[in-house]
Design a protein around this motif. Sequence first.
Motif, PDB file in Angstrom:
ATOM      1  N   LYS A 132     -27.474 -49.055 -71.107  1.00  0.00           N
ATOM      2  CA  LYS A 132     -28.035 -49.999 -72.086  1.00  0.00           C
ATOM      3  C   LYS A 132     -28.960 -51.001 -71.404  1.00  0.00           C
ATOM      4  O   LYS A 132     -30.104 -51.219 -71.846  1.00  0.00           O
ATOM      5  N   TYR A 133     -28.493 -51.628 -70.320  1.00  0.00           N
ATOM      6  CA  TYR A 133     -29.298 -52.667 -69.663  1.00  0.00           C
ATOM      7  C   TYR A 133     -30.482 -52.062 -68.902  1.00  0.00           C
ATOM      8  O   TYR A 133     -31.546 -52.691 -68.822  1.00  0.00           O
ATOM      9  N   ALA A 134     -30.331 -50.847 -68.376  1.00  0.00           N
ATOM     10  CA  ALA A 134     -31.466 -50.190 -67.715  1.00  0.00           C
ATOM     11  C   ALA A 134     -32.555 -49.853 -68.737  1.00  0.00           C
ATOM     12  O   ALA A 134     -33.753 -50.017 -68.468  1.00  0.00           O
ATOM     13  N   ASN A 135     -32.155 -49.386 -69.914  1.00  0.00           N
ATOM     14  CA  ASN A 135     -33.131 -49.088 -70.968  1.00  0.00           C
ATOM     15  C   ASN A 135     -33.853 -50.348 -71.434  1.00  0.00           C
ATOM     16  O   ASN A 135     -35.064 -50.334 -71.683  1.00  0.00           O
ATOM     17  N   GLU A 136     -33.093 -51.446 -71.567  1.00  0.00           N
ATOM     18  CA  GLU A 136     -33.722 -52.707 -71.990  1.00  0.00           C
ATOM     19  C   GLU A 136     -34.737 -53.167 -70.940  1.00  0.00           C
ATOM     20  O   GLU A 136     -35.835 -53.636 -71.283  1.00  0.00           O
ATOM     21  N   ALA A 137     -34.370 -53.029 -69.657  1.00  0.00           N
ATOM     22  CA  ALA A 137     -35.299 -53.396 -68.580  1.00  0.00           C
ATOM     23  C   ALA A 137     -36.556 -52.534 -68.638  1.00  0.00           C
ATOM     24  O   ALA A 137     -37.680 -53.023 -68.442  1.00  0.00           O
ATOM     25  N   ARG A 138     -36.393 -51.233 -68.923  1.00  0.00           N
ATOM     26  CA  ARG A 138     -37.544 -50.334 -69.000  1.00  0.00           C
ATOM     27  C   ARG A 138     -38.471 -50.712 -70.151  1.00  0.00           C
ATOM     28  O   ARG A 138     -39.699 -50.754 -70.006  1.00  0.00           O
ATOM     29  N   GLN A 139     -37.890 -51.016 -71.311  1.00  0.00           N
ATOM     30  CA  GLN A 139     -38.699 -51.350 -72.492  1.00  0.00           C
ATOM     31  C   GLN A 139     -39.482 -52.650 -72.285  1.00  0.00           C
ATOM     32  O   GLN A 139     -40.671 -52.738 -72.619  1.00  0.00           O
ATOM     33  N   ILE A 140     -38.820 -53.672 -71.727  1.00  0.00           N
ATOM     34  CA  ILE A 140     -39.504 -54.953 -71.490  1.00  0.00           C
ATOM     35  C   ILE A 140     -40.602 -54.771 -70.437  1.00  0.00           C
ATOM     36  O   ILE A 140     -41.715 -55.305 -70.580  1.00  0.00           O
ATOM     37  N   SER A 141     -40.291 -54.013 -69.375  1.00  0.00           N
ATOM     38  CA  SER A 141     -41.285 -53.786 -68.314  1.00  0.00           C
ATOM     39  C   SER A 141     -42.537 -53.123 -68.872  1.00  0.00           C
ATOM     40  O   SER A 141     -43.662 -53.496 -68.531  1.00  0.00           O
ATOM     41  N   LYS A 142     -42.336 -52.124 -69.750  1.00  0.00           N
ATOM     42  CA  LYS A 142     -43.482 -51.435 -70.338  1.00  0.00           C
ATOM     43  C   LYS A 142     -44.281 -52.367 -71.238  1.00  0.00           C
ATOM     44  O   LYS A 142     -45.523 -52.316 -71.267  1.00  0.00           O
ATOM     45  N   ALA A 143     -43.575 -53.243 -71.977  1.00  0.00           N
ATOM     46  CA  ALA A 143     -44.248 -54.157 -72.899  1.00  0.00           C
ATOM     47  C   ALA A 143     -45.111 -55.182 -72.165  1.00  0.00           C
ATOM     48  O   ALA A 143     -46.183 -55.561 -72.639  1.00  0.00           O
ATOM     49  N   ILE A 144     -44.640 -55.671 -70.999  1.00  0.00           N
ATOM     50  CA  ILE A 144     -45.371 -56.725 -70.273  1.00  0.00           C
ATOM     51  C   ILE A 144     -46.214 -56.152 -69.129  1.00  0.00           C
ATOM     52  O   ILE A 144     -46.846 -56.908 -68.384  1.00  0.00           O
ATOM     53  N   GLY A 145     -46.219 -54.810 -68.979  1.00  0.00           N
ATOM     54  CA  GLY A 145     -47.025 -54.189 -67.937  1.00  0.00           C
ATOM     55  C   GLY A 145     -46.487 -54.378 -66.538  1.00  0.00           C
ATOM     56  O   GLY A 145     -47.251 -54.449 -65.567  1.00  0.00           O
ATOM     57  N   TYR A 146     -45.150 -54.433 -66.396  1.00  0.00           N
ATOM     58  CA  TYR A 146     -44.510 -54.642 -65.099  1.00  0.00           C
ATOM     59  C   TYR A 146     -44.085 -53.271 -64.548  1.00  0.00           C
ATOM     60  O   TYR A 146     -42.968 -52.811 -64.760  1.00  0.00           O
ATOM     61  N   SER A 147     -44.995 -52.619 -63.837  1.00  0.00           N
ATOM     62  CA  SER A 147     -44.769 -51.236 -63.387  1.00  0.00           C
ATOM     63  C   SER A 147     -43.585 -51.120 -62.438  1.00  0.00           C
ATOM     64  O   SER A 147     -42.827 -50.140 -62.483  1.00  0.00           O
ATOM     65  N   LYS A 148     -43.396 -52.113 -61.563  1.00  0.00           N
ATOM     66  CA  LYS A 148     -42.284 -52.045 -60.614  1.00  0.00           C
ATOM     67  C   LYS A 148     -40.945 -52.035 -61.344  1.00  0.00           C
ATOM     68  O   LYS A 148     -40.057 -51.241 -61.033  1.00  0.00           O
ATOM     69  N   GLY A 149     -40.802 -52.909 -62.339  1.00  0.00           N
ATOM     70  CA  GLY A 149     -39.562 -52.947 -63.105  1.00  0.00           C
ATOM     71  C   GLY A 149     -39.316 -51.646 -63.845  1.00  0.00           C
ATOM     72  O   GLY A 149     -38.187 -51.151 -63.902  1.00  0.00           O
ATOM     73  N   GLU A 150     -40.384 -51.055 -64.408  1.00  0.00           N
ATOM     74  CA  GLU A 150     -40.241 -49.789 -65.136  1.00  0.00           C
ATOM     75  C   GLU A 150     -39.839 -48.660 -64.186  1.00  0.00           C
ATOM     76  O   GLU A 150     -38.996 -47.809 -64.526  1.00  0.00           O
ATOM     77  N   ALA A 151     -40.401 -48.660 -62.972  1.00  0.00           N
ATOM     78  CA  ALA A 151     -40.071 -47.623 -61.989  1.00  0.00           C
ATOM     79  C   ALA A 151     -38.604 -47.697 -61.580  1.00  0.00           C
ATOM     80  O   ALA A 151     -37.899 -46.681 -61.518  1.00  0.00           O
ATOM     81  N   TYR A 152     -38.107 -48.932 -61.310  1.00  0.00           N
ATOM     82  CA  TYR A 152     -36.703 -49.081 -60.905  1.00  0.00           C
ATOM     83  C   TYR A 152     -35.753 -48.828 -62.066  1.00  0.00           C
ATOM     84  O   TYR A 152     -34.611 -48.387 -61.861  1.00  0.00           O
ATOM     85  N   ALA A 153     -36.206 -49.080 -63.289  1.00  0.00           N
ATOM     86  CA  ALA A 153     -35.371 -48.783 -64.457  1.00  0.00           C
ATOM     87  C   ALA A 153     -35.182 -47.274 -64.603  1.00  0.00           C
ATOM     88  O   ALA A 153     -34.075 -46.795 -64.897  1.00  0.00           O
TER      89      ALA A 153
END
Length: 646
Positions: free
Chosen positions: A62-83
């Motif tokens: 759940k928390y990894a998916n939330e991190a991925r969605q927020i990262s994609k929304a704000i353009g944070y590629s590093k966060g999306e990669a680690y998610a």
Amino acid sequence: MRTFTTILFLILSCSFIWASNIQYIDSLIQVTEKMENSEDKVENLLAISREYHLSDISLSEKYANEARQISKAIGYSKGEAYAYKALGIVEDIRGNYELSLAQSQESVALAQEINDSVLLSDNFNNIGLYYQRSHDLITSLEYLNLSLKFHNNKRPKYKLGYTYLNIAHNHSLLKNFLEAESYLTRVSTMSDFKKGTPFYPFLLFDKAHFHSEKEEFDISNSIINELKEITNKDDNLSVLVESNTLLAENYFAINEYAEALDAIKEAERMNEKLSQESLFPLNKIKGRIFLRQGNVQKGIDTQIKNLKLAQQSGNPKHLSDANLYLSEAYSFQNQPQKAFKYFSQYRNIEDSLAIAQQAKIISTLDFKRQLEVKQQENLSLLEQQRVQMETIDSNKKLNGWIMTAFLLLMVILAQYLFAYSRQRKVNQELNQLVEERTNEIVDLNANYSMQLIQDMEDEKSRISKELHDHIGQELLLIKHESVRAENDALSGRIDGIIEDLRGISKNLSPVALQKFGLKKALENLCDRVDQSTEKIISHDIDDLDKLFKHQSALNIFRIVQEALNNVLKHSDGTAARVNLKRENDRISLTILDNGKGMENLNDNGDIKGIGMYTMEQRAKAIGGELSFGKNKNGDFFVSLEKLLNS
């Protein structure tokens, strides 16, 4: 099983931290929920996801998916990669390995964009483990070596040790013992894997596996007993099950069946809390023990149960082994038709696995090329941005500082030439590395193909001997009894079965080749095909028996056998001719037919069928070269050319 054991052991080793971190996690969740979407919130969500790996995998997801969605929304590629990496670990723990691979590949693509070497190294290690679990050891080694390539000092040393152990494990399975031992030695010198550390059991297990593959069973068993003493203290069921499984395999190999059954019982007792897939190797060994103890029906029932387990798991290697050992069980029960049926299924699965491995090797090379292209694109983009900035600065100063602009231009030009020279060197090194890796893959694949052909011949010889020595003798006894009983009908039927059995045995292992040599064996083969079919088969075969050892003669015989089989199946011709001649220092084998040729050649003359591929590998094994095509008369030919000193 190996990856699951690794993850489970790490979780158990760190479980004491979880109890002390509950309050910290609750506090972190409360703070994170109040935060606006930002990079800091993403980092907090990823930290929470990692903590829940120890207790609640659903919350971790759940928390990894939330991190991925927020990262994609704000353009944070590093966060999306680690998610994506965290989601890959979640699916691996659940046993959804294909989905875990897909998540890891997504993480790799993003890690390339942000040039994160640590993340690339972790993901390539995880992908290598996936292919190791799929028994695709060559592809696994490719990704594990990529993991080593991107490893740096920011990545923990114990992760480097795990990568070394996985490489050693693959080399042990491939019988590359010198390479395997060198990687085990490296891990032995690392402080994270010394005796008394949480990671020491992994080093012990791979050492035990290494000595087992070398058939040094006493050394392997001694290491396993040390491993069991350590893991018993930690109550690590998964490691204990895997240790007892390896112990059972060792005892079976040296025919100590009682000790092997004791190890299996201990593993089964502990296995109640683990996956059904871990039962497969235990049932495989147990079924084979029953056969050798004379309890044939119980051995068959156990192997049938194992086949059902393999079908449920969908593991192709398990399916292959299950069919092979069920074929063995039915041969013990003197049921040649069922034995042959399951052996044929085993060969079909093995052929499919070999073809799939070729595709995976090509896919791996494509992936590496894409990786290099992406790196080149990133370098080019950085170079363009740098040139643009310097051009803007030079334009601002151009009006008042002509001389300064000129000197700056010279500096830019020098830097560009230096960068170009450096990039050219990097490209040359990359091209050389790709060529070396490609050659290694080709060599490994050739060795694997030759070993596979040898294993096929050994297995055919074994089954042929079983059919002749055991089943054939039993049928002769039955025939004598029917003759004494004056049952002519039964005696005639038995004669027919014996003739069929002899035909199968001859196809599996050509007795004429062993008794009379290559010339007589080939002539006998041609005459049998000529007499049993409507095709006219002629031959002109020199006596070259003294020029070839048995294995080389067997490969030539199999090439002719496969070529004649293709003539019967595909050519639609009426006649074929087999020539084997010596011309000075050259041996020439030619099979000609007046049909349309073989449909498994494409427009470029490349081999598409597994049979033709096997013929080419057999030719290479004896130092020869195989060619196909049509001559000026329109006849299709298969030709083998070999120099006597090659």
